[in-house]
Write a protein that holds these residues in place. Sequence first.
Motif, PDB file in Angstrom:
ATOM      1  N   GLU A 216      55.721 -37.838 -22.361  1.00 17.04           N
ATOM      2  CA  GLU A 216      56.636 -37.756 -23.499  1.00 17.04           C
ATOM      3  C   GLU A 216      57.697 -36.685 -23.279  1.00 17.04           C
ATOM      4  O   GLU A 216      58.858 -36.859 -23.661  1.00 17.04           O
ATOM      5  CB  GLU A 216      55.832 -37.470 -24.770  1.00 17.04           C
ATOM      6  N   ARG A 217      57.307 -35.578 -22.651  1.00 12.73           N
ATOM      7  CA  ARG A 217      58.281 -34.518 -22.393  1.00 12.73           C
ATOM      8  C   ARG A 217      59.326 -34.970 -21.378  1.00 12.73           C
ATOM      9  O   ARG A 217      60.512 -34.677 -21.528  1.00 12.73           O
ATOM     10  CB  ARG A 217      57.560 -33.265 -21.890  1.00 12.73           C
ATOM     11  N   ASN A 220      61.422 -37.638 -23.125  1.00 16.90           N
ATOM     12  CA  ASN A 220      61.994 -37.082 -24.352  1.00 16.90           C
ATOM     13  C   ASN A 220      62.289 -38.163 -25.394  1.00 16.90           C
ATOM     14  O   ASN A 220      63.376 -38.235 -25.959  1.00 16.90           O
ATOM     15  CB  ASN A 220      63.270 -36.274 -24.063  1.00 16.90           C
ATOM     16  N   THR A 221      61.326 -39.008 -25.620  1.00 18.17           N
ATOM     17  CA  THR A 221      61.455 -40.026 -26.648  1.00 18.17           C
ATOM     18  C   THR A 221      60.055 -40.500 -27.017  1.00 18.17           C
ATOM     19  O   THR A 221      59.064 -40.099 -26.388  1.00 18.17           O
ATOM     20  CB  THR A 221      62.301 -41.214 -26.149  1.00 18.17           C
ATOM     21  N   ARG A 266      66.810 -32.947 -16.633  1.00 18.22           N
ATOM     22  CA  ARG A 266      65.871 -32.751 -17.736  1.00 18.22           C
ATOM     23  C   ARG A 266      66.679 -32.468 -18.998  1.00 18.22           C
ATOM     24  O   ARG A 266      67.727 -31.831 -18.953  1.00 18.22           O
ATOM     25  CB  ARG A 266      64.948 -31.572 -17.424  1.00 18.22           C
ATOM     26  N   ASP A 267      66.188 -32.935 -20.117  1.00 22.57           N
ATOM     27  CA  ASP A 267      66.905 -32.749 -21.366  1.00 22.57           C
ATOM     28  C   ASP A 267      66.680 -31.329 -21.873  1.00 22.57           C
ATOM     29  O   ASP A 267      65.630 -31.012 -22.421  1.00 22.57           O
ATOM     30  CB  ASP A 267      66.428 -33.764 -22.407  1.00 22.57           C
ATOM     31  N   CYS A 270      67.401 -30.492 -26.365  1.00 24.99           N
ATOM     32  CA  CYS A 270      66.532 -30.645 -27.529  1.00 24.99           C
ATOM     33  C   CYS A 270      66.177 -29.267 -28.069  1.00 24.99           C
ATOM     34  O   CYS A 270      66.226 -28.249 -27.366  1.00 24.99           O
ATOM     35  CB  CYS A 270      65.295 -31.454 -27.188  1.00 24.99           C
ATOM     36  N   GLU A 273      63.516 -27.076 -26.216  1.00 24.45           N
ATOM     37  CA  GLU A 273      63.959 -26.437 -24.978  1.00 24.45           C
ATOM     38  C   GLU A 273      64.915 -25.287 -25.264  1.00 24.45           C
ATOM     39  O   GLU A 273      64.903 -24.263 -24.560  1.00 24.45           O
ATOM     40  CB  GLU A 273      64.625 -27.468 -24.068  1.00 24.45           C
ATOM     41  N   GLU A 311      60.436 -33.776 -33.147  1.00 22.62           N
ATOM     42  CA  GLU A 311      60.342 -33.806 -31.683  1.00 22.62           C
ATOM     43  C   GLU A 311      58.894 -33.804 -31.200  1.00 22.62           C
ATOM     44  O   GLU A 311      58.635 -33.819 -29.999  1.00 22.62           O
ATOM     45  CB  GLU A 311      61.078 -32.601 -31.072  1.00 22.62           C
TER      46      GLU A 311
END
Length: 378
Positions: A216-217, A220-221, A266-267, A270, A273, A311
């Motif tokens: 999931e990380r 990111n959804t 990587r996102d 969010c 982060e 999140e």
Amino acid sequence: MQIAALRASAPPSMTVPLSSLPPGAPGADVAQPPTRHTISVLQLHQIVQGARRLGCDIDALLRRAAISPALLQSPNARVSEDQFAALMRSMRRVTRDEFWGLLSRPVAPGVFAQACHALIHCATLEDAMRAGLNLYRLHLVDFVPRLQQRDGRATLLLLPRAPATACRQYAQSTFAFQAYGVANWLVAQRIPLAGVDLAARAPEPARGPARLTDTERVFNTQVRYGQPHTALHFDASWLRLPVVQDASSLQAFLNDTPRNLLTRYRDDSCLAERIRRHLRCHLDDELPSLEQMAGALRLTPQTLRRRLRDEGRGYQSIKDSLRRDAAIALLEHTDLALQQVALRVGFSEPSTFHRAFKKWTGVAPGEYRQRQMMESAA
């Protein structure tokens, strides 16, 4: 028990900021610890399934990646992204298979690079994805990858051709992850996903600070497990983006694969982060309370809680996972005494750090370091 509970009775003065250490004191001249995300040992159990089925020496494979085989007995243990990438490379060489024995027929080493060489000559992401999937359909017999579009949504869909097994399902998850990483690289930006469907079962909930799974990380959804098909969903407008990579950037990409698939694009936008980056600056000190963090982000505490809940995260879990990852990095990459490691990650009492680390990883910090040193020296 959370870290806040472990430290609830301690007065603020018990935590010693690194900046307050006098010059020459142990740990005073050590740079801020790296705080990359770590990977659950549950992923190790899954990725070695094929190699185990082929009769490979799993302990030897793990040691080549500087991973202690004993960690497999600790459900909460973690490994670094570099170690996980090294294990992927080692298994690829030993199995001579880009999917590490997970499928009924191996995919010969070099297919991934061959696909990437073809993709950089495509005009758009859609052209590249279709070309890459066409190539892989020549090598895959257990599932068929397809790109579909409907009502403004694009879907990378993996249709199984063989009965579902844990090995095949993990291979499908791996293919989806790698295809997503390559797509991000081709357009040099992260493509936001609208959802991920995985045929694999949901992982067992693990104890410890992180509520999100590694899967999931990474995506990111929302990830839905136990689905009929593995699929990635995203806005079809991204397919029109031009491919911006060329032969010169391709070589650097291949040289650093698979590690860059774990870390590149990587996102970091969010909220979780953003908070993690902010907390890094206070890691050796008393970490800000949720109310203080909300003020720094110009949010109300209620809004901060709600957005983190959306999140799938909690503020305490972000603090704990940061401390855990920083502690693992310090134990692996420095020779600081355990007391100094404890100070560097915000614990004034080694015993409190010892209890917290064992809760996070399943082993005591000294034992963790000893295992890693033995594997690195082997």
